[in-house]
Design a protein around this motif. Structure first.
Motif, short mmCIF file in Angstrom:
data_model
loop_
_atom_site.label_atom_id
_atom_site.label_comp_id
_atom_site.label_asym_id
_atom_site.label_seq_id
_atom_site.Cartn_x
_atom_site.Cartn_y
_atom_site.Cartn_z
N CYS A 116 23.92 -17.72 -0.52
CA CYS A 116 22.90 -17.39 0.47
C CYS A 116 23.16 -15.95 0.92
N ASN A 117 22.72 -15.57 2.11
CA ASN A 117 22.73 -14.13 2.44
C ASN A 117 23.53 -13.73 3.66
N SER A 118 24.16 -14.67 4.31
CA SER A 118 24.90 -14.32 5.53
C SER A 118 25.84 -15.46 5.88
N GLY A 119 26.69 -15.19 6.85
CA GLY A 119 27.59 -16.24 7.32
C GLY A 119 26.84 -17.36 8.01
N SER A 120 25.82 -17.00 8.78
CA SER A 120 25.05 -18.04 9.48
C SER A 120 24.38 -18.97 8.48
N GLU A 121 23.79 -18.40 7.45
CA GLU A 121 23.16 -19.23 6.42
C GLU A 121 24.22 -20.06 5.68
N ALA A 122 25.38 -19.49 5.48
CA ALA A 122 26.45 -20.23 4.79
C ALA A 122 26.83 -21.47 5.60
N VAL A 123 26.94 -21.29 6.90
CA VAL A 123 27.32 -22.41 7.76
C VAL A 123 26.24 -23.49 7.74
N ASP A 124 25.00 -23.09 7.93
CA ASP A 124 23.93 -24.09 7.93
C ASP A 124 23.82 -24.78 6.56
N THR A 125 24.07 -24.00 5.52
CA THR A 125 24.07 -24.59 4.17
C THR A 125 25.18 -25.63 4.05
N ALA A 126 26.37 -25.30 4.51
CA ALA A 126 27.50 -26.24 4.39
C ALA A 126 27.23 -27.52 5.19
N LEU A 127 26.68 -27.35 6.39
CA LEU A 127 26.39 -28.54 7.21
C LEU A 127 25.34 -29.42 6.52
N LYS A 128 24.33 -28.78 5.93
CA LYS A 128 23.28 -29.54 5.25
C LYS A 128 23.83 -30.23 3.99
N ILE A 129 24.68 -29.52 3.26
CA ILE A 129 25.28 -30.16 2.07
C ILE A 129 26.10 -31.38 2.51
N ALA A 130 26.83 -31.25 3.61
CA ALA A 130 27.66 -32.37 4.07
C ALA A 130 26.78 -33.58 4.41
N LEU A 131 25.71 -33.33 5.14
CA LEU A 131 24.83 -34.45 5.52
C LEU A 131 24.19 -35.07 4.27
N ALA A 132 23.70 -34.22 3.39
CA ALA A 132 23.02 -34.73 2.19
C ALA A 132 24.00 -35.44 1.26
N TYR A 133 25.24 -34.97 1.22
CA TYR A 133 26.26 -35.59 0.38
C TYR A 133 26.44 -37.07 0.76
N HIS A 134 26.57 -37.30 2.04
CA HIS A 134 26.73 -38.70 2.47
C HIS A 134 25.45 -39.49 2.17
N HIS A 135 24.33 -38.83 2.37
CA HIS A 135 23.04 -39.52 2.14
C HIS A 135 22.92 -39.95 0.68
N VAL A 136 23.20 -39.03 -0.26
CA VAL A 136 22.99 -39.39 -1.67
C VAL A 136 24.01 -40.44 -2.13
N ARG A 137 25.11 -40.56 -1.40
CA ARG A 137 26.10 -41.57 -1.77
C ARG A 137 25.86 -42.90 -1.05
N GLY A 138 24.76 -42.98 -0.34
CA GLY A 138 24.45 -44.25 0.32
C GLY A 138 25.14 -44.44 1.66
N GLU A 139 25.65 -43.31 2.23
CA GLU A 139 26.26 -43.41 3.55
C GLU A 139 25.47 -42.57 4.55
N GLY A 140 24.16 -42.81 4.57
CA GLY A 140 23.26 -42.02 5.40
C GLY A 140 23.51 -42.16 6.89
N SER A 141 24.35 -43.10 7.29
CA SER A 141 24.65 -43.22 8.73
C SER A 141 25.63 -42.15 9.17
N ARG A 142 26.22 -41.44 8.23
CA ARG A 142 27.16 -40.37 8.61
C ARG A 142 26.36 -39.10 8.93
N THR A 143 25.97 -38.96 10.18
CA THR A 143 25.15 -37.81 10.58
C THR A 143 25.82 -36.94 11.64
N ARG A 144 26.90 -37.43 12.20
CA ARG A 144 27.51 -36.67 13.30
C ARG A 144 28.33 -35.49 12.76
N LEU A 145 28.23 -34.36 13.44
CA LEU A 145 28.99 -33.16 13.06
C LEU A 145 29.96 -32.80 14.18
#
Ligand SMILES: Cc1ncc(COP(=O)(O)O)c(C=O)c1O
Length: 447
Positions: A116-145
């Protein structure tokens, strides 16, 4: 009808009105600007040609120094060859080359790079990957950061939600829901004037255990921390703290994210702080130093297992609905490759490690100056807390920054009344001495 002269044909003016400066006291700045017109290696130059020693690698990013010939030549060549290529469904060769080079620098196991293009985007990207990772593995209840007090993770809504700086949060509504914070790791009573990682404070990681007990691990997606919190005043991690966080995350299936936007690319004497602390996160954010600040770029390095979790379903399916027009921009990739070459060829990470003791000595020599409450050092980084003036928090720090620029020809960074120093990794021993002499005179002047 005669056309009025338009803005493009008018001669340039010195009108400072139009530019709304970020994270800046705009009125004070426009009354007495601090302008930078040119830079080379360790120095900025004002429009009048006055040299300003760079004590902060720009904004923690110009780790190889400024306007390095190899980087500017690479950017120029790239602009002539390929100005832009989309990274959605297409790509250019240097994106793969840079991703491989970054993966090779990262701790073993972290080897998939999202740009991505900045630290802020990197952080939001990492948080989104973390949420989506649990979702695609069938653990969509893991939403807390889970973030941390005094954490800085940029200015996106994700970043300010997990961040822990009150002024970055309080003006901006309700932020993300479902976010908790660990306590800050800094306690002056236990840690004052520590070089490197303080002995006190590892137990603060156990708060994660308490948060897990409160919410249940099945609701928690990820924990994000800076291995060393830079923006809130240089707070190195207590000895053993990151190991404990890692162990608790492992026990409960929680992803650990290191925000290495500042600590990446040599700041702590290693490619990444994860290496210095021998703790490997699941996701690692970077930006700034990847191009030595020359072209905006950021990114996330993921464990292969995180990436693989997404690689399912029909092959023509997009696996992650996320990305930016300028992800893996050709100019940024060219600049990144040239910067990594410089880091390697000039041994700049090792240089930072070798200079650390001398840097710490020079910083600690300011201990007895008036108004100095604490000094912390780690890698090529120092934080100096000054006592606040009664009723005017931040006033002494601001004056120090302004005097350093005008009277001493030195760029320093301030957070409230804390001074931060983090020079380019090419800084010489003599320049370290010069820098702290100047800072010492400034501290005395604002006492
Ligand atoms: C740890 C950390 N994360 C994120 C950011 C945000 O980076 P940017 O300003 O490039 O968005 C910063 C910036 O200093 C940072 O220090």
């Amino acid at each position: 009808m005669t056309r009025p002269q338009n803005a493009y044909s008018a001669s340039p003016t010195n009108d400072l009105d139009a530019f709304w400066l970020p994270f800046t006291a705009n009125r004070a700045f426009k009354r007495a600007p601090r302008l930078l017109a040119r830079a080379k290696d360790m120095h900025y130059f004002t429009p009048e040609g006055r040299a300003v020693l760079d004590g902060t690698a720009g904004l923690w990013c110009s780790n190889a120094g400024h306007n390095r010939d190899a980087i500017t030549a690479a950017i120029k060549r790239q602009a002539e060859e390929l100005d832009y290529a989309p990274a959605f469904q297409f790509a250019h060769p240097k994106a793969f080359e840079l991703a491989s080079r970054i993966a090779a620098l990262a701790p073993a196991g972290l080897d998939r790079v999202f740009f991505c293009n900045s630290g802020s985007e990197a952080v939001d990207t990492a948080l989104k990957i973390a949420l989506a990772y649990h979702h695609v593995r069938g653990e969509g209840s893991r939403t807390r950061l889970i973030g941390r007090e005094r954490g800085y993770h940029g200015v996106g809504f994700g970043g300010i939600s997990v961040g822990g700086i009150v002024n970055n949060r309080k003006f901006f509504g309700t932020l993300l829901s479902g976010v908790d914070h660990l306590s800050a790791t800094y306690d002056r009573g236990h840690q004052a004037f520590t070089r490197g990682e303080p002995q006190w404070g590892a137990h603060l990681a156990d708060e994660l255990q308490r948060i897990v007990a409160l919410h249940d691990a099945s609701t928690i997606a990820a924990v994000i921390v800076e291995p060393m919190a830079g923006s809130t005043g240089v707070l190195p991690p207590p000895q053993g703290y990151l190991e404990r966080l890692r162990a608790i995350c492992d026990r409960h299936g929680i992803l650990l994210i290191f925000d290495e936007v500042i600590t990446g690319f040599g700041r702590l004497g290693h490619a990444f702080a994860a290496e210095r602390y021998a703790v490997t996160p699941d996701l690692l954010t970077f930006a700034k130093g990847v191009t030595s600040g020359s072209v905006p770029m950021g990114g996330v390095i993921a464990r292969q297992s995180v990436y693989e979790a997404f690689m399912r379903g029909p092959e023509q399916t997009i696996e992650l609905f996320h990305g930016y027009t300028y992800s893996a921009h050709p100019l940024a990739c060219a600049a990144g490759l040239a910067a990594l070459d410089l880091y390697r060829d000039e041994g700049l990470f090792e240089r930072a490690r070798a200079l650390e003791p001398l840097f710490a000595d020079a910083a600690m020599a300011l201990k007895t100056l008036p108004g100095v409450l604490d000094i912390r050092t780690v890698g090529l980084t120092a934080g100096i807390d000054l006592a606040s003036r009664p009723g005017a928090v931040g006033g002494r720090g601001y004056e120090a920054m302004d005097r350093a620029f005008r009277d001493e020809g030195l760029m320093i960074r301030i957070t409230g009344d804390t001074i931060a120093l983090c020079p380019p990794l090419i800084v010489s021993e003599a320049q370290i001495g010069e820098m702290f002499d100047k800072v010492g005179r400034v501290i005395t002047a604002v006492a």
